[in-house]
Design an enzyme around this catalytic site. Sequence first.
Site, PDB file in Angstrom:
ATOM      1  N   ASP A  98       1.086 -14.763  17.434  1.00 36.76           N
ATOM      2  CA  ASP A  98       1.929 -15.583  16.559  1.00 36.76           C
ATOM      3  C   ASP A  98       1.220 -15.725  15.210  1.00 36.76           C
ATOM      4  O   ASP A  98       1.347 -14.879  14.326  1.00 36.76           O
ATOM      5  CB  ASP A  98       2.175 -16.922  17.258  1.00 36.76           C
ATOM      6  CG  ASP A  98       3.074 -17.866  16.483  1.00 36.76           C
ATOM      7  OD1 ASP A  98       3.529 -17.519  15.385  1.00 36.76           O
ATOM      8  OD2 ASP A  98       3.328 -18.993  16.974  1.00 36.76           O
ATOM      9  N   LYS A 119       5.254 -12.025  17.071  1.00 40.28           N
ATOM     10  CA  LYS A 119       6.081 -12.857  16.184  1.00 40.28           C
ATOM     11  C   LYS A 119       5.511 -12.731  14.765  1.00 40.28           C
ATOM     12  O   LYS A 119       4.786 -13.615  14.296  1.00 40.28           O
ATOM     13  CB  LYS A 119       6.034 -14.315  16.667  1.00 40.28           C
ATOM     14  CG  LYS A 119       7.110 -15.192  16.058  1.00 40.28           C
ATOM     15  CD  LYS A 119       6.778 -16.675  16.235  1.00 40.28           C
ATOM     16  CE  LYS A 119       7.087 -17.200  17.606  1.00 40.28           C
ATOM     17  NZ  LYS A 119       6.860 -18.686  17.678  1.00 40.28           N
TER      18      LYS A 119
END
Length: 179
Positions: A102, A130
Amino acid sequence: MHNDIAEILVSESQIQEICQTLGARLSKDYAGKQPLFVGLLKGCMPFMSDLSKHVDLKIELAYMSVSSYHGGISSSGDVKIKMDLDISIKGRDVVIVEDIVDTASTIVTIIELFKHRGASSVKTVTLLDKPEGRKRPYQPEYVGYVIPKAFVVGYGLDYNEYYRNLPYVGILKPEIYNS
Ligand code: PRP
């Protein structure tokens, strides 16, 4: 548990296809080598288990427990090693197994540590990427599925330690973490 999910992002069958595809790529790229797969607990648990069955090589499995979220829905950026490896990685080809990249704070910290410890090579296989969440520039070498900027749970990923046992990855209903 399933009622708390707004939308399934990656289904059980998609996850199995991803494990097959990534396992085949890793088997080809590391042919003739005996890489050490290091799973970052707790999130890596189901992915490491399913992926490793599709890697047709003599691999070693090891685990570290690392945490950056400390509960809640956003990374603190403060990466804590809660349990270290119990083997040396000096001279080893290391493949870090992650459930999600992330902000990339966790993976960048661990890669720097492994290089400092003398690993021959360090690459990352992650089920989810992500990219919109990045706080540090980083591109994992092996990515299963690119997700949008939403808070996802399941298949290892948690909210306050729950939902890790969902067999798929889904978007958590905002009312669950807003209430
Ligand atoms: C999650 C996940 C990754 C990391 C990714 O772990 O498993 O290790 O966060 O986030 P980042 O790219 O922003 O660093 P977490 O700290 O929640 O611990 P857990 O695996 O025990 O759930």
